[in-house]
Design an enzyme around this catalytic site. Structure first.
Site, PDB file in Angstrom:
ATOM      1  N   GLU A 176       0.881  -1.179   0.000  1.00  0.00           N
ATOM      2  CA  GLU A 176       0.000   0.000   0.000  1.00  0.00           C
ATOM      3  C   GLU A 176       0.914   1.224   0.000  1.00  0.00           C
ATOM      4  O   GLU A 176       1.485   1.573   1.037  1.00  0.00           O
ATOM      5  CB  GLU A 176      -0.895  -0.007   1.244  1.00  0.00           C
ATOM      6  CG  GLU A 176      -1.906  -1.146   1.279  1.00  0.00           C
ATOM      7  CD  GLU A 176      -3.101  -0.913   0.362  1.00  0.00           C
ATOM      8  OE1 GLU A 176      -3.382   0.262   0.051  1.00  0.00           O
ATOM      9  OE2 GLU A 176      -3.743  -1.888  -0.050  1.00  0.00           O
TER      10      GLU A 176
ATOM     11  N   CYS B  53      -2.013   9.559   2.475  1.00  0.00           N
ATOM     12  CA  CYS B  53      -1.584   8.979   1.185  1.00  0.00           C
ATOM     13  C   CYS B  53      -2.548   9.318   0.054  1.00  0.00           C
ATOM     14  O   CYS B  53      -2.147   9.376  -1.100  1.00  0.00           O
ATOM     15  CB  CYS B  53      -1.435   7.470   1.328  1.00  0.00           C
ATOM     16  SG  CYS B  53      -2.929   6.686   1.955  1.00  0.00           S
TER      17      CYS B  53
HETATM   18  P1  NAD Z   1       8.146   4.442   5.140  1.00  0.00           P
HETATM   19  O1  NAD Z   1       8.175   3.654   3.875  1.00  0.00           O
HETATM   20  O2  NAD Z   1       9.297   5.323   5.461  1.00  0.00           O
HETATM   21  O3  NAD Z   1       7.972   3.471   6.413  1.00  0.00           O
HETATM   22  C1  NAD Z   1       6.994   2.452   6.496  1.00  0.00           C
HETATM   23  C2  NAD Z   1       7.534   1.308   7.343  1.00  0.00           C
HETATM   24  O4  NAD Z   1       8.710   0.785   6.740  1.00  0.00           O
HETATM   25  C3  NAD Z   1       7.924   1.716   8.767  1.00  0.00           C
HETATM   26  O5  NAD Z   1       7.482   0.711   9.650  1.00  0.00           O
HETATM   27  C4  NAD Z   1       9.438   1.795   8.714  1.00  0.00           C
HETATM   28  O6  NAD Z   1      10.058   1.439   9.935  1.00  0.00           O
HETATM   29  C5  NAD Z   1       9.809   0.780   7.657  1.00  0.00           C
HETATM   30  N1  NAD Z   1      11.032   1.155   6.924  1.00  0.00           N
HETATM   31  C6  NAD Z   1      11.480   2.418   6.664  1.00  0.00           C
HETATM   32  N2  NAD Z   1      12.630   2.379   5.950  1.00  0.00           N
HETATM   33  C7  NAD Z   1      12.911   1.066   5.762  1.00  0.00           C
HETATM   34  C8  NAD Z   1      13.967   0.364   5.101  1.00  0.00           C
HETATM   35  N3  NAD Z   1      14.950   1.025   4.502  1.00  0.00           N
HETATM   36  N4  NAD Z   1      13.928  -0.982   5.088  1.00  0.00           N
HETATM   37  C9  NAD Z   1      12.931  -1.653   5.688  1.00  0.00           C
HETATM   38  N5  NAD Z   1      11.902  -1.046   6.336  1.00  0.00           N
HETATM   39  C10 NAD Z   1      11.892   0.289   6.382  1.00  0.00           C
HETATM   40  O7  NAD Z   1       6.765   5.242   5.073  1.00  0.00           O
HETATM   41  P2  NAD Z   1       6.242   6.332   6.079  1.00  0.00           P
HETATM   42  O8  NAD Z   1       7.121   7.542   5.988  1.00  0.00           O
HETATM   43  O9  NAD Z   1       5.983   5.737   7.407  1.00  0.00           O
HETATM   44  O10 NAD Z   1       4.792   6.691   5.429  1.00  0.00           O
HETATM   45  C11 NAD Z   1       4.648   7.629   4.423  1.00  0.00           C
HETATM   46  C12 NAD Z   1       4.463   6.977   3.069  1.00  0.00           C
HETATM   47  O11 NAD Z   1       3.512   5.953   3.156  1.00  0.00           O
HETATM   48  C13 NAD Z   1       3.922   7.935   2.025  1.00  0.00           C
HETATM   49  O12 NAD Z   1       4.591   7.704   0.811  1.00  0.00           O
HETATM   50  C14 NAD Z   1       2.455   7.547   1.887  1.00  0.00           C
HETATM   51  O13 NAD Z   1       1.876   7.858   0.649  1.00  0.00           O
HETATM   52  C15 NAD Z   1       2.510   6.094   2.143  1.00  0.00           C
HETATM   53  N6  NAD Z   1       1.245   5.619   2.685  1.00  0.00           N
HETATM   54  C16 NAD Z   1       0.461   4.821   1.932  1.00  0.00           C
HETATM   55  C17 NAD Z   1      -0.763   4.408   2.425  1.00  0.00           C
HETATM   56  C18 NAD Z   1      -1.684   3.525   1.640  1.00  0.00           C
HETATM   57  O14 NAD Z   1      -2.644   3.021   2.230  1.00  0.00           O
HETATM   58  N7  NAD Z   1      -1.473   3.312   0.360  1.00  0.00           N
HETATM   59  C19 NAD Z   1      -1.170   4.795   3.690  1.00  0.00           C
HETATM   60  C20 NAD Z   1      -0.314   5.603   4.438  1.00  0.00           C
HETATM   61  C21 NAD Z   1       0.889   6.006   3.937  1.00  0.00           C
END
Ligand code: NAD
Length: 442
Positions: A194, A228
Site C-alpha cells: 500500500e 496517502c
Molecule cells: P516508510 O516507507 O518510510 O515506512 C513504512 C515502514 O517501513 C515503517 O514501519 C518503517 O520502519 C519501515 N522502513 C522504513 N525504511 C525502511 C527500510 N529502509 N527498510 C525496511 N523497512 C523500512 O513510510 P512512512 O514515511 O511511514 O509513510 C509515508 C508513506 O507511506 C507515504 O509515501 C504515503 O503515501 C505512504 N502511505 C500509503 C498508504 C496507503 O494506504 N497506500 C497509507 C499511508 C501512507
C-alpha cells in the site's frame, strides 16, 4: 494453533480486542496527539472509530467469510461438487507507517487474525507513543505466539524482512515498498504493498468552485496533508484559477483561523526531518497564501503555491504535507502532458458538473481510486477496494476483501464415485472424434 482452525476462537479473540480498544480509546487519542498533535476529531473519525467499526464488521461477518464457498461445478468433471476453502497463509508480517499509525497498523492486523494467521506487527518508530499503546493492547489480548508487536526502526524492519514469511503486508513509501518487494521475492512470499504517489486534482470550468475549495481544503489539510490519498496538486482550467484561490483562502481561514499554529484542529509534521524536507519545497516568490513555518514546532501553515513548472522541487515527489501547488491548463492535452509525467497515483480527483468530462478523465488515467466532486471519501466505503496500481501499490483491501487478502483460496473438487466416464482415460484410440464433439458442447 487454535486460531488456525477454530473460527469461534478467532471471533472471541476479536471481541476481546474490541473491548480493549474501547477501554484504551482515550489513551490512543492522547498518544496520537502526543506524537504529532493529531486533533481529537480526526483521531476519532479516521483512527479509533475506523478500527472499532472494522472490528464490529469482521466479528459480525467472520463465520460467513470463512466458510467454504460452493462453486458451480464444471460439466467436464461431472458428477462433482466444487468448493473454495479459505486457508490462512500462516505467518504474516505487517509493517505500518506513521501517518495513520493506529488505524493502518490495526486494520490489517484484524483482517490477518480473522483469516486465522499468526501475526508479527511492526508499527512505525516515528510515532512512538501510538506504537507503545498498540503494543500494550496487543500484549493484553493475544498470546505472543499468536500476535506479537515488535518495535523498532529501519534495522528491526530489515531483520524482520530477512526472515521467511508466508505473507507480507506493507504500508509506506514507494522507496521502501521496493525494498520489501525484493526481500519478499527471495522467498517467493506474496505481498500487499500500500504505497503513495502524486495525486492530481483536476478542476474544469463547470465545477462548483466554492464547494470544490471547501472539500479540497478538508482533504488536503486534514492530518496536515500527511495522507496517502490527499490531493497532491491542483490542475485547474486557467480562467478559473483566481476565483478558486480566493475560495481556497476563505476556506482555510474558516477551518483553521487567522493563525493556524494556534488552531487545535491542525496537526503537526511528524518530525523535523520531514518538516525540513517540506520547507525546501516552498519557494517564497510562488507563495500565494501561508508559507509560514516553525521547524522546532514541526509546524507548516496551510500553504498555497502558484506553480508553473513541473520541473520544480515540489512537483518532483509526493509532497505529503500541507503545501498545495496550483497549476493551470488550457486544454485536455495539457492535462495529459502533466499527468502522464508521473507514475500511476494512488488517487485522482475530478471536480466538474460535466459528467462526460469527469467520466473521460476517470477512464483515461490509471490510478488506485478516487472521487468525482470530492476528495478522500472513497476510503469511507468498506465495500470499495482500497489500493494502488503500478507504483502506488500492489493489491487492495477493506471490508470482506481484507479477509480474502490474508487467505489462500484453496480449490477443491469433490468427485462422486457413482459414475466414471471412460473417455478421458488412455488408450485414446478411437476417442478423438467423440471428445471433440463433447468439448464443443461444454
Ligand atoms: P516508510 O516507507 O518510510 O515506512 C513504512 C515502514 O517501513 C515503517 O514501519 C518503517 O520502519 C519501515 N522502513 C522504513 N525504511 C525502511 C527500510 N529502509 N527498510 C525496511 N523497512 C523500512 O513510510 P512512512 O514515511 O511511514 O509513510 C509515508 C508513506 O507511506 C507515504 O509515501 C504515503 O503515501 C505512504 N502511505 C500509503 C498508504 C496507503 O494506504 N497506500 C497509507 C499511508 C501512507
Amino acid at each position: 494453533m487454535e486460531y488456525k482452525t477454530n473460527i469461534n476462537f478467532r471471533k472471541e479473540v476479536l471481541i476481546k480486542l474490541l473491548n480493549a480498544v474501547i477501554v484504551h480509546e482515550n489513551k490512543i487519542i492522547q498518544a496520537l496527539h502526543d506524537d504529532f498533535k493529531k486533533p481529537a476529531f480526526e483521531a476519532v473519525l479516521t483512527e479509533t472509530n475506523y478500527v472499532k467499526s472494522e472490528l464490529k464488521d469482521t466479528i459480525k461477518n467472520l463465520k460467513n467469510w470463512a466458510k467454504p464457498k460452493r462453486i458451480f461445478p464444471s460439466l467436464l468433471n461431472f458428477p462433482s461438487s466444487d468448493y473454495i476453502y479459505k486457508e490462512p497463509y500462516g505467518k504474516v508480517l505487517i509493517l505500518a507507517p506513521w501517518n495513520y499509525p493506529y488505524q493502518l497498523a490495526l486494520c490489517p492486523l484484524i483482517s490477518a487474525v480473522s483469516a486465522g494467521n499468526q501475526v508479527v506487527l511492526k508499527p512505525s518508530e516515528l510515532t512512538p507513543n501510538t506504537s507503545e499503546i498498540i503494543a500494550k493492547i496487543i500484549s493484553e489480548v493475544f498470546d505472543k505466539s499468536h500476535v506479537e508487536v515488535v518495535q523498532g526502526g529501519v534495522e528491526v524492519s530489515q531483520e524482520l524482512l530477512a526472515k521467511n514469511w508466508d505473507y507480507i503486508f506493507f504500508t509506506g513509501s514507494v522507496t521502501v515498498g521496493k525494498i520489501v518487494a525484493k526481500a519478499a521475492a527471495e522467498n517467493l512470499t506474496p505481498v500487499t504493498l500500500e504505497l503513495g504517489g502524486k495525486n492530481p486534482c483536476i478542476i474544469d470550468e463547470t465545477a462548483n468552485l466554492k464547494l470544490a475549495a471547501k472539500r479540497i481544503v478538508w482533504g488536503k489539510f486534514m492530518n496536515a496533508g500527511q495522507t496517502c490519498i490527499a490531493p497532491d496538486y491542483i490542475l485547474i482550467q486557467k480562467g478559473m484559477k483566481n476565483n478558486f484561490v480566493t475560495y481556497l483562502k476563505e476556506e482555510i481561514t474558516k477551518a483553521y483561523g487567522e493563525n493556524p499554529n494556534k488552531s487545535n484542529d491542525f496537526a503537526r509534521i511528524v518530525n523535523s526531518k520531514n518538516c525540513q524536507r517540506l520547507v525546501k519545497m516552498i519557494e517564497p516568490e510562488k507563495v500565494v497564501f501561508g508559507g509560514e513555518y516553525d521547524i522546532e514546532d514541526c509546524y507548516i501553515s496551510p500553504t498555497l503555491i502558484e506553480e508553473t513548472s513541473i520541473d520544480s522541487l515540489i512537483m518532483k515527489e509526493e509532497i505529503f504535507g500541507p503545501i498545495l501547488p496550483i497549476l493551470t491548463y488550457e486544454n485536455e492535452i495539457e492535462i495529459e502532458t502533466i499527468i502522464s509525467k508521473y507514475e500511476k497515483p494512488l488517487a485522482l480527483y475530478v471536480f466538474s458538473d460535466n459528467y462526460s468530462f469527469s467520466k473521460k478523465i476517470i477512464q483515461k488515467y490509471s490510478f488506485g481510486g478516487g472521487c468525482i466532486n470530492d476528495t478522500m471519501i472513497q476510503f469511507g466505503n468498506k465495500r470499495l477496494p482500497f489500493g494502488g496500481v503500478g507504483h502506488s501499490g500492489i493489491g487492495a483491501y477493506h471490508g470482506s476483501l481484507s479477509f480474502d487478502v490474508f487467505s489462500h483460496n484453496k480449490s477443491i473438487v469433490k468427485k462422486a464415485n457413482w459414475l466414471d466416464f471412460p473417455i478421458r482415460y488412455a488408450p485414446y484410440k478411437g476417442k478423438l472424434a467423440t471428445i471433440k464433439t463433447v468439448l464443443k458442447w461444454l
